[in-house]
Design an enzyme around this catalytic site. Structure first.
Site, PDB file in Angstrom:
ATOM      1  N   VAL A   1       0.839  -1.208   0.000  1.00 16.49           N
ATOM      2  CA  VAL A   1       0.000   0.000   0.000  1.00 16.49           C
ATOM      3  C   VAL A   1       0.870   1.253   0.000  1.00 16.49           C
ATOM      4  O   VAL A   1       0.624   2.197  -0.751  1.00 16.49           O
ATOM      5  CB  VAL A   1      -0.950   0.023   1.224  1.00 16.49           C
ATOM      6  CG1 VAL A   1      -1.776   1.302   1.235  1.00 16.49           C
ATOM      7  CG2 VAL A   1      -1.869  -1.189   1.221  1.00 16.49           C
TER       8      VAL A   1
ATOM      9  N   ARG B   1      -9.769  -7.714  10.269  1.00 18.54           N
ATOM     10  CA  ARG B   1      -8.863  -6.565  10.470  1.00 18.54           C
ATOM     11  C   ARG B   1      -8.544  -6.410  11.958  1.00 18.54           C
ATOM     12  O   ARG B   1      -7.446  -6.017  12.329  1.00 18.54           O
ATOM     13  CB  ARG B   1      -9.515  -5.285   9.942  1.00 18.54           C
ATOM     14  CG  ARG B   1      -9.713  -5.284   8.434  1.00 18.54           C
ATOM     15  CD  ARG B   1     -10.434  -4.026   7.988  1.00 18.54           C
ATOM     16  NE  ARG B   1     -10.667  -3.997   6.551  1.00 18.54           N
ATOM     17  CZ  ARG B   1     -11.769  -4.457   5.957  1.00 18.54           C
ATOM     18  NH1 ARG B   1     -12.735  -5.014   6.670  1.00 18.54           N
ATOM     19  NH2 ARG B   1     -11.904  -4.373   4.642  1.00 18.54           N
TER      20      ARG B   1
ATOM     21  N   ASN C   1      -0.265  -4.173  15.379  1.00 19.57           N
ATOM     22  CA  ASN C   1      -0.188  -2.898  14.675  1.00 19.57           C
ATOM     23  C   ASN C   1      -0.260  -1.696  15.609  1.00 19.57           C
ATOM     24  O   ASN C   1       0.247  -0.621  15.278  1.00 19.57           O
ATOM     25  CB  ASN C   1      -1.258  -2.825  13.581  1.00 19.57           C
ATOM     26  CG  ASN C   1      -0.863  -3.687  12.387  1.00 19.57           C
ATOM     27  OD1 ASN C   1       0.235  -4.242  12.350  1.00 19.57           O
ATOM     28  ND2 ASN C   1      -1.742  -3.796  11.417  1.00 19.57           N
TER      29      ASN C   1
ATOM     30  N   VAL D   1      -3.498   4.631   7.483  1.00 21.62           N
ATOM     31  CA  VAL D   1      -4.035   3.597   6.591  1.00 21.62           C
ATOM     32  C   VAL D   1      -3.993   2.224   7.275  1.00 21.62           C
ATOM     33  O   VAL D   1      -4.822   1.351   7.012  1.00 21.62           O
ATOM     34  CB  VAL D   1      -3.230   3.553   5.263  1.00 21.62           C
ATOM     35  CG1 VAL D   1      -3.766   2.474   4.327  1.00 21.62           C
ATOM     36  CG2 VAL D   1      -3.267   4.898   4.546  1.00 21.62           C
TER      37      VAL D   1
ATOM     38  N   HIS E   1     -14.364   0.747   9.385  1.00 21.70           N
ATOM     39  CA  HIS E   1     -13.785  -0.018   8.267  1.00 21.70           C
ATOM     40  C   HIS E   1     -13.776  -1.493   8.644  1.00 21.70           C
ATOM     41  O   HIS E   1     -12.741  -2.108   8.853  1.00 21.70           O
ATOM     42  CB  HIS E   1     -12.369   0.495   7.992  1.00 21.70           C
ATOM     43  CG  HIS E   1     -11.735  -0.109   6.780  1.00 21.70           C
ATOM     44  ND1 HIS E   1     -12.374  -0.194   5.568  1.00 21.70           N
ATOM     45  CD2 HIS E   1     -10.503  -0.656   6.592  1.00 21.70           C
ATOM     46  CE1 HIS E   1     -11.560  -0.773   4.697  1.00 21.70           C
ATOM     47  NE2 HIS E   1     -10.430  -1.070   5.286  1.00 21.70           N
TER      48      HIS E   1
HETATM   49  P1  NAI Z   1       2.870  -4.861   3.588  1.00 20.85           P
HETATM   50  O1  NAI Z   1       3.264  -5.983   4.469  1.00 20.85           O
HETATM   51  O2  NAI Z   1       3.041  -4.999   2.119  1.00 20.85           O
HETATM   52  O3  NAI Z   1       3.669  -3.530   4.032  1.00 20.85           O
HETATM   53  C1  NAI Z   1       3.771  -3.101   5.341  1.00 20.85           C
HETATM   54  C2  NAI Z   1       5.154  -2.535   5.514  1.00 20.85           C
HETATM   55  O4  NAI Z   1       5.263  -1.959   6.819  1.00 20.85           O
HETATM   56  C3  NAI Z   1       6.280  -3.603   5.426  1.00 20.85           C
HETATM   57  O5  NAI Z   1       7.163  -3.281   4.363  1.00 20.85           O
HETATM   58  C4  NAI Z   1       6.941  -3.546   6.780  1.00 20.85           C
HETATM   59  O6  NAI Z   1       8.337  -3.773   6.741  1.00 20.85           O
HETATM   60  C5  NAI Z   1       6.615  -2.129   7.221  1.00 20.85           C
HETATM   61  N1  NAI Z   1       6.778  -1.933   8.651  1.00 20.85           N
HETATM   62  C6  NAI Z   1       6.437  -2.756   9.663  1.00 20.85           C
HETATM   63  N2  NAI Z   1       6.806  -2.213  10.842  1.00 20.85           N
HETATM   64  C7  NAI Z   1       7.379  -1.019  10.566  1.00 20.85           C
HETATM   65  C8  NAI Z   1       7.953  -0.012  11.368  1.00 20.85           C
HETATM   66  N3  NAI Z   1       7.999  -0.107  12.688  1.00 20.85           N
HETATM   67  N4  NAI Z   1       8.463   1.067  10.752  1.00 20.85           N
HETATM   68  C9  NAI Z   1       8.429   1.191   9.393  1.00 20.85           C
HETATM   69  N5  NAI Z   1       7.882   0.251   8.590  1.00 20.85           N
HETATM   70  C10 NAI Z   1       7.362  -0.832   9.165  1.00 20.85           C
HETATM   71  O7  NAI Z   1       1.351  -4.491   3.941  1.00 20.85           O
HETATM   72  P2  NAI Z   1       0.329  -3.608   3.072  1.00 20.85           P
HETATM   73  O8  NAI Z   1      -0.437  -4.513   2.206  1.00 20.85           O
HETATM   74  O9  NAI Z   1       1.077  -2.477   2.488  1.00 20.85           O
HETATM   75  O10 NAI Z   1      -0.647  -3.081   4.211  1.00 20.85           O
HETATM   76  C11 NAI Z   1      -0.210  -2.132   5.157  1.00 20.85           C
HETATM   77  C12 NAI Z   1      -1.295  -1.860   6.180  1.00 20.85           C
HETATM   78  O11 NAI Z   1      -2.387  -1.201   5.554  1.00 20.85           O
HETATM   79  C13 NAI Z   1      -1.878  -3.126   6.810  1.00 20.85           C
HETATM   80  O12 NAI Z   1      -2.130  -2.902   8.196  1.00 20.85           O
HETATM   81  C14 NAI Z   1      -3.182  -3.317   6.067  1.00 20.85           C
HETATM   82  O13 NAI Z   1      -4.128  -4.055   6.797  1.00 20.85           O
HETATM   83  C15 NAI Z   1      -3.598  -1.873   5.896  1.00 20.85           C
HETATM   84  N6  NAI Z   1      -4.587  -1.637   4.838  1.00 20.85           N
HETATM   85  C16 NAI Z   1      -5.552  -0.711   5.108  1.00 20.85           C
HETATM   86  C17 NAI Z   1      -6.498  -0.394   4.174  1.00 20.85           C
HETATM   87  C18 NAI Z   1      -7.524   0.639   4.494  1.00 20.85           C
HETATM   88  O14 NAI Z   1      -8.523   0.739   3.788  1.00 20.85           O
HETATM   89  N7  NAI Z   1      -7.363   1.441   5.529  1.00 20.85           N
HETATM   90  C19 NAI Z   1      -6.530  -1.085   2.864  1.00 20.85           C
HETATM   91  C20 NAI Z   1      -5.441  -2.004   2.661  1.00 20.85           C
HETATM   92  C21 NAI Z   1      -4.502  -2.277   3.631  1.00 20.85           C
END
Ligand code: NAI
Length: 308
Positions: A13, A88, A95, A118, A175
């Site tokens: 994302v 979620r 998280n 997000v 959400h």
């Molecule tokens: P992803 O796993 O591809 O990316 C998450 C990134 O966060 C990883 O690269 C990871 O290394 C990094 N990360 C973890 N801890 C960290 C820290 N302390 N400091 C910096 N970076 C850190 O996951 P994706 O698919 O990008 O999803 C990210 C989040 O967004 C998830 O919680 C997901 O559920 C949420 N999401 C929310 C949506 C919404 O509508 N609000 C829609 C889609 C996803």
């Protein structure tokens, strides 16, 4: 001078949002992640895409926060996504720690930024970002409603075989699976949806929207990123360019819609000041009941947070 936008989390994302923002050409982008070399590699790739796609901003990848100094907007996508079978809300403890840590670091360097959250569970993570940053409610806002609304709009356009550009829909509430697609405010080319589709068909699309995220998780094994990344970028546009768009956003309510001290999705005006207004939408009695139910579900998740 270009604006500066930090995106924390260079995963699916975050990287999608970063590139969408860079393509608009008004802001330099800083991409932060904890994985060594990962954000640097993504940033290099995005900078090189600029010469093909014709955008000029500098995209910087980093594992630290020095480069984020003075950001106008900070987008938080760091954290675990869902895998099949997870809700979620199952992500809340993991998280919370991540969102809390990254918010603390980001606001030290960008005390005047607007934060766009997000990470999931979205509504609860907004509470975490607000509590840690101590920002006023206008400067901590969540992305969910644009995505949920995009899903509802896409399903309607497909079902009616019309352009999605002519569908105006709105999805409110938390959400989660209790989100509230507002049928009474949904039109196609200005015509109310109930005049174009039988009730039973609308109900099917509403149900599909509610579990729209899960449908993709089951297909991909992880959650969606193209639409979520684009949706986050749309919020950043409205803030950085002071567009004052009215978009469904997750906002801390202080009595609006009969809800107090809770982040939940409602229409809001987004401009340079962040959330500049919570827009009131007339809901049917049934929709009001559903919104209350959704708020109760969000409150339950917020209840397990260490920091509210
Ligand atoms: P992803 O796993 O591809 O990316 C998450 C990134 O966060 C990883 O690269 C990871 O290394 C990094 N990360 C973890 N801890 C960290 C820290 N302390 N400091 C910096 N970076 C850190 O996951 P994706 O698919 O990008 O999803 C990210 C989040 O967004 C998830 O919680 C997901 O559920 C949420 N999401 C929310 C949506 C919404 O509508 N609000 C829609 C889609 C996803």
């Amino acid at each position: 001078m270009r604006k500066k936008v930090t995106v924390i989390g260079a995963g699916n994302v975050g990287a999608t949002a970063a590139q969408e923002i860079a393509r608009r050409d008004y802001a330099d982008v800083v991409l932060v992640d904890i994985i060594p070399n990962f954000p640097q590699g993504k940033a290099l790739d995005m900078n090189q895409a600029g010469s093909v796609l014709g955008y000029e901003p500098t995209i910087t990848g980093t594992n630290g926060y020095e480069e984020t100094e003075g950001s106008d907007v900070v987008v938080i996508t760091a954290g675990k996504p869902r895998s099949p079978g997870m809700s979620r809300d199952d992500l809340v403890t993991t998280n919370e720690a991540i969102v809390s840590a990254v918010t603390k670091e980001a606001v030290k360097r960008s005390p005047s930024a607007v934060i766009v959250v997000v990470s999931n569970p979205l509504d609860a993570m907004c509470h975490v970002a607000k509590a840690v940053s101590r920002f006023k409610r206008n400067r901590v806002v969540g992305m969910a409603g644009i995505l949920d609304t995009a899903r509802f709009s896409a399903f309607i356009a497909q079902a009616l075989d019309v352009s999605v550009k002519d569908v105006t829909a709105v999805v409110l509430g938390g959400h989660g699976d209790q989100m509230v697609p507002v049928v009474s405010a949904t039109t196609v080319g200005g015509i109310p949806l109930p005049e174009l589709m039988p009730k039973a068909k609308i109900a099917k699309l509403v149900e599909r929207t509610k579990v729209g995220g899960g449908e993709i998780v089951n297909l991909l094994g992880t959650s969606a990123w193209y639409a979520p990344g684009a949706a986050a970028a749309q919020m950043v546009d409205s803030i950085c360019l002071d567009e004052k768009r009215v978009l469904p956003c997750t906002v801390y309510l202080e009595g609006e819609y009969g809800i107090r001290d809770l982040y939940i999705g409602v229409p809001a005006k987004l401009g340079a000041g962040g959330v500049e207004q919570v827009v009131k939408l007339k809901l049917s009695l049934e929709e009001r009941v559903l919104l209350r139910r959704s708020a109760a579900a969000v409150r339950e998740v917020v209840g397990v947070l260490k920091k509210k």
